[in-house]
Write a protein that holds these residues in place. Structure first.
Motif, PDB file in Angstrom:
ATOM      1  N   LEU A  98       2.763  -4.895   9.148  1.00 19.78           N
ATOM      2  CA  LEU A  98       2.053  -6.500   8.758  1.00 19.78           C
ATOM      3  C   LEU A  98       2.803  -7.450   9.452  1.00 19.78           C
ATOM      4  O   LEU A  98       3.936  -8.152   9.704  1.00 19.78           O
ATOM      5  CB  LEU A  98       2.499  -7.073   7.013  1.00 19.78           C
ATOM      6  CG  LEU A  98       2.684  -5.252   5.973  1.00 19.78           C
ATOM      7  CD1 LEU A  98       2.633  -6.351   5.011  1.00 19.78           C
ATOM      8  CD2 LEU A  98       0.426  -5.306   6.288  1.00 19.78           C
ATOM      9  N   ARG A 125      -3.762   1.364  -1.163  1.00 22.98           N
ATOM     10  CA  ARG A 125      -2.887   0.366   0.125  1.00 22.98           C
ATOM     11  C   ARG A 125      -3.148   0.763   1.315  1.00 22.98           C
ATOM     12  O   ARG A 125      -3.847  -0.368   2.551  1.00 22.98           O
ATOM     13  CB  ARG A 125      -1.146   1.840  -0.229  1.00 22.98           C
ATOM     14  CG  ARG A 125       0.123   0.732   0.609  1.00 22.98           C
ATOM     15  CD  ARG A 125       0.733   2.074   1.292  1.00 22.98           C
ATOM     16  NE  ARG A 125       1.491   1.531  -0.126  1.00 22.98           N
ATOM     17  CZ  ARG A 125       2.601   1.692  -0.114  1.00 22.98           C
ATOM     18  NH1 ARG A 125       3.227   2.435   1.048  1.00 22.98           N
ATOM     19  NH2 ARG A 125       3.806   1.070  -0.561  1.00 22.98           N
ATOM     20  N   THR A 179      -7.006  -1.413   1.979  1.00 21.24           N
ATOM     21  CA  THR A 179      -6.949  -1.951   1.780  1.00 21.24           C
ATOM     22  C   THR A 179      -5.692  -3.399   2.529  1.00 21.24           C
ATOM     23  O   THR A 179      -5.779  -4.094   2.603  1.00 21.24           O
ATOM     24  CB  THR A 179      -6.555  -3.016   0.208  1.00 21.24           C
ATOM     25  OG1 THR A 179      -5.916  -2.428  -0.362  1.00 21.24           O
ATOM     26  CG2 THR A 179      -8.655  -2.404  -0.480  1.00 21.24           C
ATOM     27  N   TYR A 180      -5.436  -1.619   3.279  1.00 23.80           N
ATOM     28  CA  TYR A 180      -4.734  -2.190   4.515  1.00 23.80           C
ATOM     29  C   TYR A 180      -2.895  -3.177   3.706  1.00 23.80           C
ATOM     30  O   TYR A 180      -2.739  -4.801   4.696  1.00 23.80           O
ATOM     31  CB  TYR A 180      -4.802  -2.807   5.602  1.00 23.80           C
ATOM     32  CG  TYR A 180      -3.582  -2.703   6.923  1.00 23.80           C
ATOM     33  CD1 TYR A 180      -4.005  -1.560   7.469  1.00 23.80           C
ATOM     34  CD2 TYR A 180      -3.499  -4.204   7.341  1.00 23.80           C
ATOM     35  CE1 TYR A 180      -2.405  -1.388   8.603  1.00 23.80           C
ATOM     36  CE2 TYR A 180      -2.286  -3.843   9.114  1.00 23.80           C
ATOM     37  CZ  TYR A 180      -1.798  -2.357   9.273  1.00 23.80           C
ATOM     38  OH  TYR A 180      -1.658  -2.057  10.285  1.00 23.80           O
ATOM     39  N   ARG A 181      -2.292  -3.023   2.633  1.00 28.19           N
ATOM     40  CA  ARG A 181      -1.764  -3.377   1.332  1.00 28.19           C
ATOM     41  C   ARG A 181      -0.670  -2.777   1.600  1.00 28.19           C
ATOM     42  O   ARG A 181      -0.880  -1.758   1.328  1.00 28.19           O
ATOM     43  CB  ARG A 181      -2.440  -4.221   0.615  1.00 28.19           C
ATOM     44  CG  ARG A 181      -3.810  -4.914   0.561  1.00 28.19           C
ATOM     45  CD  ARG A 181      -2.691  -6.253   1.033  1.00 28.19           C
ATOM     46  NE  ARG A 181      -4.313  -7.499   0.584  1.00 28.19           N
ATOM     47  CZ  ARG A 181      -5.404  -7.576   1.867  1.00 28.19           C
ATOM     48  NH1 ARG A 181      -5.435  -6.570   2.548  1.00 28.19           N
ATOM     49  NH2 ARG A 181      -5.749  -8.247   1.201  1.00 28.19           N
ATOM     50  N   TYR A 182       0.389  -3.753   1.566  1.00 26.39           N
ATOM     51  CA  TYR A 182       2.039  -3.050   0.972  1.00 26.39           C
ATOM     52  C   TYR A 182       2.356  -2.916  -0.197  1.00 26.39           C
ATOM     53  O   TYR A 182       3.055  -3.628  -0.923  1.00 26.39           O
ATOM     54  CB  TYR A 182       3.008  -3.251   1.840  1.00 26.39           C
ATOM     55  CG  TYR A 182       4.603  -2.894   1.901  1.00 26.39           C
ATOM     56  CD1 TYR A 182       4.345  -1.333   1.697  1.00 26.39           C
ATOM     57  CD2 TYR A 182       6.100  -3.348   2.077  1.00 26.39           C
ATOM     58  CE1 TYR A 182       5.467  -1.228   1.454  1.00 26.39           C
ATOM     59  CE2 TYR A 182       6.531  -2.855   2.494  1.00 26.39           C
ATOM     60  CZ  TYR A 182       7.075  -1.401   2.343  1.00 26.39           C
ATOM     61  OH  TYR A 182       8.172  -0.724   2.468  1.00 26.39           O
ATOM     62  N   TYR A 183       1.579  -2.374  -0.780  1.00 25.90           N
ATOM     63  CA  TYR A 183       1.212  -2.444  -2.614  1.00 25.90           C
ATOM     64  C   TYR A 183       1.977  -1.130  -3.259  1.00 25.90           C
ATOM     65  O   TYR A 183       2.624  -0.173  -2.501  1.00 25.90           O
ATOM     66  CB  TYR A 183      -0.090  -1.879  -3.121  1.00 25.90           C
ATOM     67  CG  TYR A 183      -0.793  -2.762  -2.745  1.00 25.90           C
ATOM     68  CD1 TYR A 183      -1.124  -3.809  -3.616  1.00 25.90           C
ATOM     69  CD2 TYR A 183      -2.436  -3.053  -2.357  1.00 25.90           C
ATOM     70  CE1 TYR A 183      -1.595  -5.015  -3.294  1.00 25.90           C
ATOM     71  CE2 TYR A 183      -3.296  -3.350  -3.069  1.00 25.90           C
ATOM     72  CZ  TYR A 183      -2.832  -4.824  -2.534  1.00 25.90           C
ATOM     73  OH  TYR A 183      -3.890  -5.920  -2.625  1.00 25.90           O
TER      74      TYR A 183
END
Length: 386
Positions: free
Chosen positions: A311, A337, A340-344
């Motif tokens: 990120l 994750r 959607t390029y998220r740190y879930y």
């Protein structure tokens, strides 16, 4: 003709597959390039009969009753509150930093009432909190930042905390009491029979067919399907049109030892020493009784399967370009994750999948109750087309 081809059998793909099959009667083909279901939460019994997590420890925790209730349809639970120690200055001390951490490190006898002032005296004022370094030094000061966060973050991400978004270290709180739990969520559990068993139950609906060891690109033109749910890396879906999105990977070293227990807690972090970031022992988490024990060392890597989106502002801008492509692509839903390029966390991915199902319900007409899928027929069709 499948109603859906779902790419990826982890939380996002499996939760959606079950909802689509059980609530809409849709037919679903789940495809995963790995040789198993469960994504990174996959667990297995090793050659000694010890239950291990193939991709490092996965601890389920959530404050969302809805998510907990949903997953409870597919597993019973074992209560487990994860605790982590950090090897700092030759001592094992609690992380997140709490009252005991400070008192042990500095030989003090501060109280919970005194600790906030102790932190405040060392905190560095930061006008605008932008980076992971800003988050920590503004709360506990430079010395604790260097002891606990700087070295660990450099190993984990291959970057200094000053180069990473503030959300990375904001995930690790600082406490003024003696609470040594890593998480404080309302629900902290492990699936009683393991994650893989939970996924097996989730994907057991007769309208769901699963193909592992299969790259969807090798079959997408041969297996008829109406729509796609994609949970892999979004840049890969678009053949890296704008360049690769940066991810951080991990390498795992699994070991079995001829002792009942090796570690005092489920995980020990190494922010100052060693090439690995942490070592974990699964019997703390699973409650398994066994004369041997299994541990895993984690070595961060720039190469390998994508685990953690890196990120940084320029990476977020690159993702936005891919997100625009995704929004312009009909009949493809990007979830999870990597997509959607998220740190879930696991519960957040589950929540995203459930929210996606609600949007599908609102937007996509039902095709009617499908016939149970014949796995043999699917495999034969793919083989003959190839």
């Amino acid at each position: 003709m499948f109603d859906w081809m779902i790419v990826g059998a982890g939380f996002a793909g499996s939760v959606l597959a079950e909802r689509l099959a059980s609530q809409r009667g849709d037919t679903v083909l789940v495809v995963d390039r790995r040789n198993h279901i469960g994504g990174n939460a996959f667990d297995r019994y090793n050659e000694h009969g010890l239950l291990v997590h193939q991709y490092g420890p996965h601890i389920f925790h959530t404050n969302a009753q809805r998510i907990f209730d949903h997953l409870s349809q597919f597993t019973e639970w074992r209560p487990y509150e994860h605790r982590v120690l950090a090897s700092v200055d030759g001592m094992l001390v609690p992380i997140p930093i709490n009252l005991d951490t400070v008192n042990r490190l500095y030989g003090l006898s501060l109280t919970s009432e005194e600790l906030p002032a102790w932190f405040a005296a060392r905190a560095e004022p930061v006008e605008v909190i932008k980076t992971s370094e800003d988050v920590v030094v503004s709360v506990v000061g430079r010395e604790l930042y260097e002891k606990f966060f700087q070295g660990y973050t450099r190993k984990q991400w291959g970057l200094d905390p000053s180069q990473l978004d503030k959300s990375i270290t904001a995930r690790v709180p600082v406490r003024t009491d003696r609470d040594d739990r890593y998480f404080t969520d309302t629900h902290q559990f492990m699936p009683r029979d393991g994650y893989t068993r939970m996924f097996e139950r989730m994907l057991a609906h007769p309208n769901i067919s699963v193909m592992t060891s299969t790259d969807y690109r090798s079959i997408r033109d041969f297996v008829p399907h109406r729509r796609v749910i994609y949970t892999g890396p979004i840049d890969e879906y678009f053949d890296h049109r704008y360049g690769k999105l940066p991810y951080r990977s991990l390498q795992f070293a699994h070991e079995t030892h001829d002792v009942e227990q090796m570690l005092p807690t489920g995980t020990v972090n190494y922010p100052q020493t060693e090439d690995y970031t942490r070592v974990s022992e699964y019997k703390h988490m699973t409650g398994q009784v066994h004369p041997k024990t299994a541990i895993t060392y984690e070595y961060p890597s720039a190469d390998g399967d994508p685990y953690y989106p890196i990120l940084r502002p320029e990476n977020a801008a690159l993702y936005k370009q891919y997100e625009a492509l995704a929004q312009a692509t009909p009949d493809v839903w990007f979830v999870g994750r990597l997509a959607t390029y998220r740190y879930y966390n696991m519960d957040q991915v589950t929540g995203q999948a459930l929210a996606t199902f609600e949007r599908i319900e609102a937007q996509v007409p039902r095709s009617g109750v499908g016939d149970p899928v014949n796995d043999v027929a699917v495999s034969d069709a793919v083989a003959s087309a190839a």
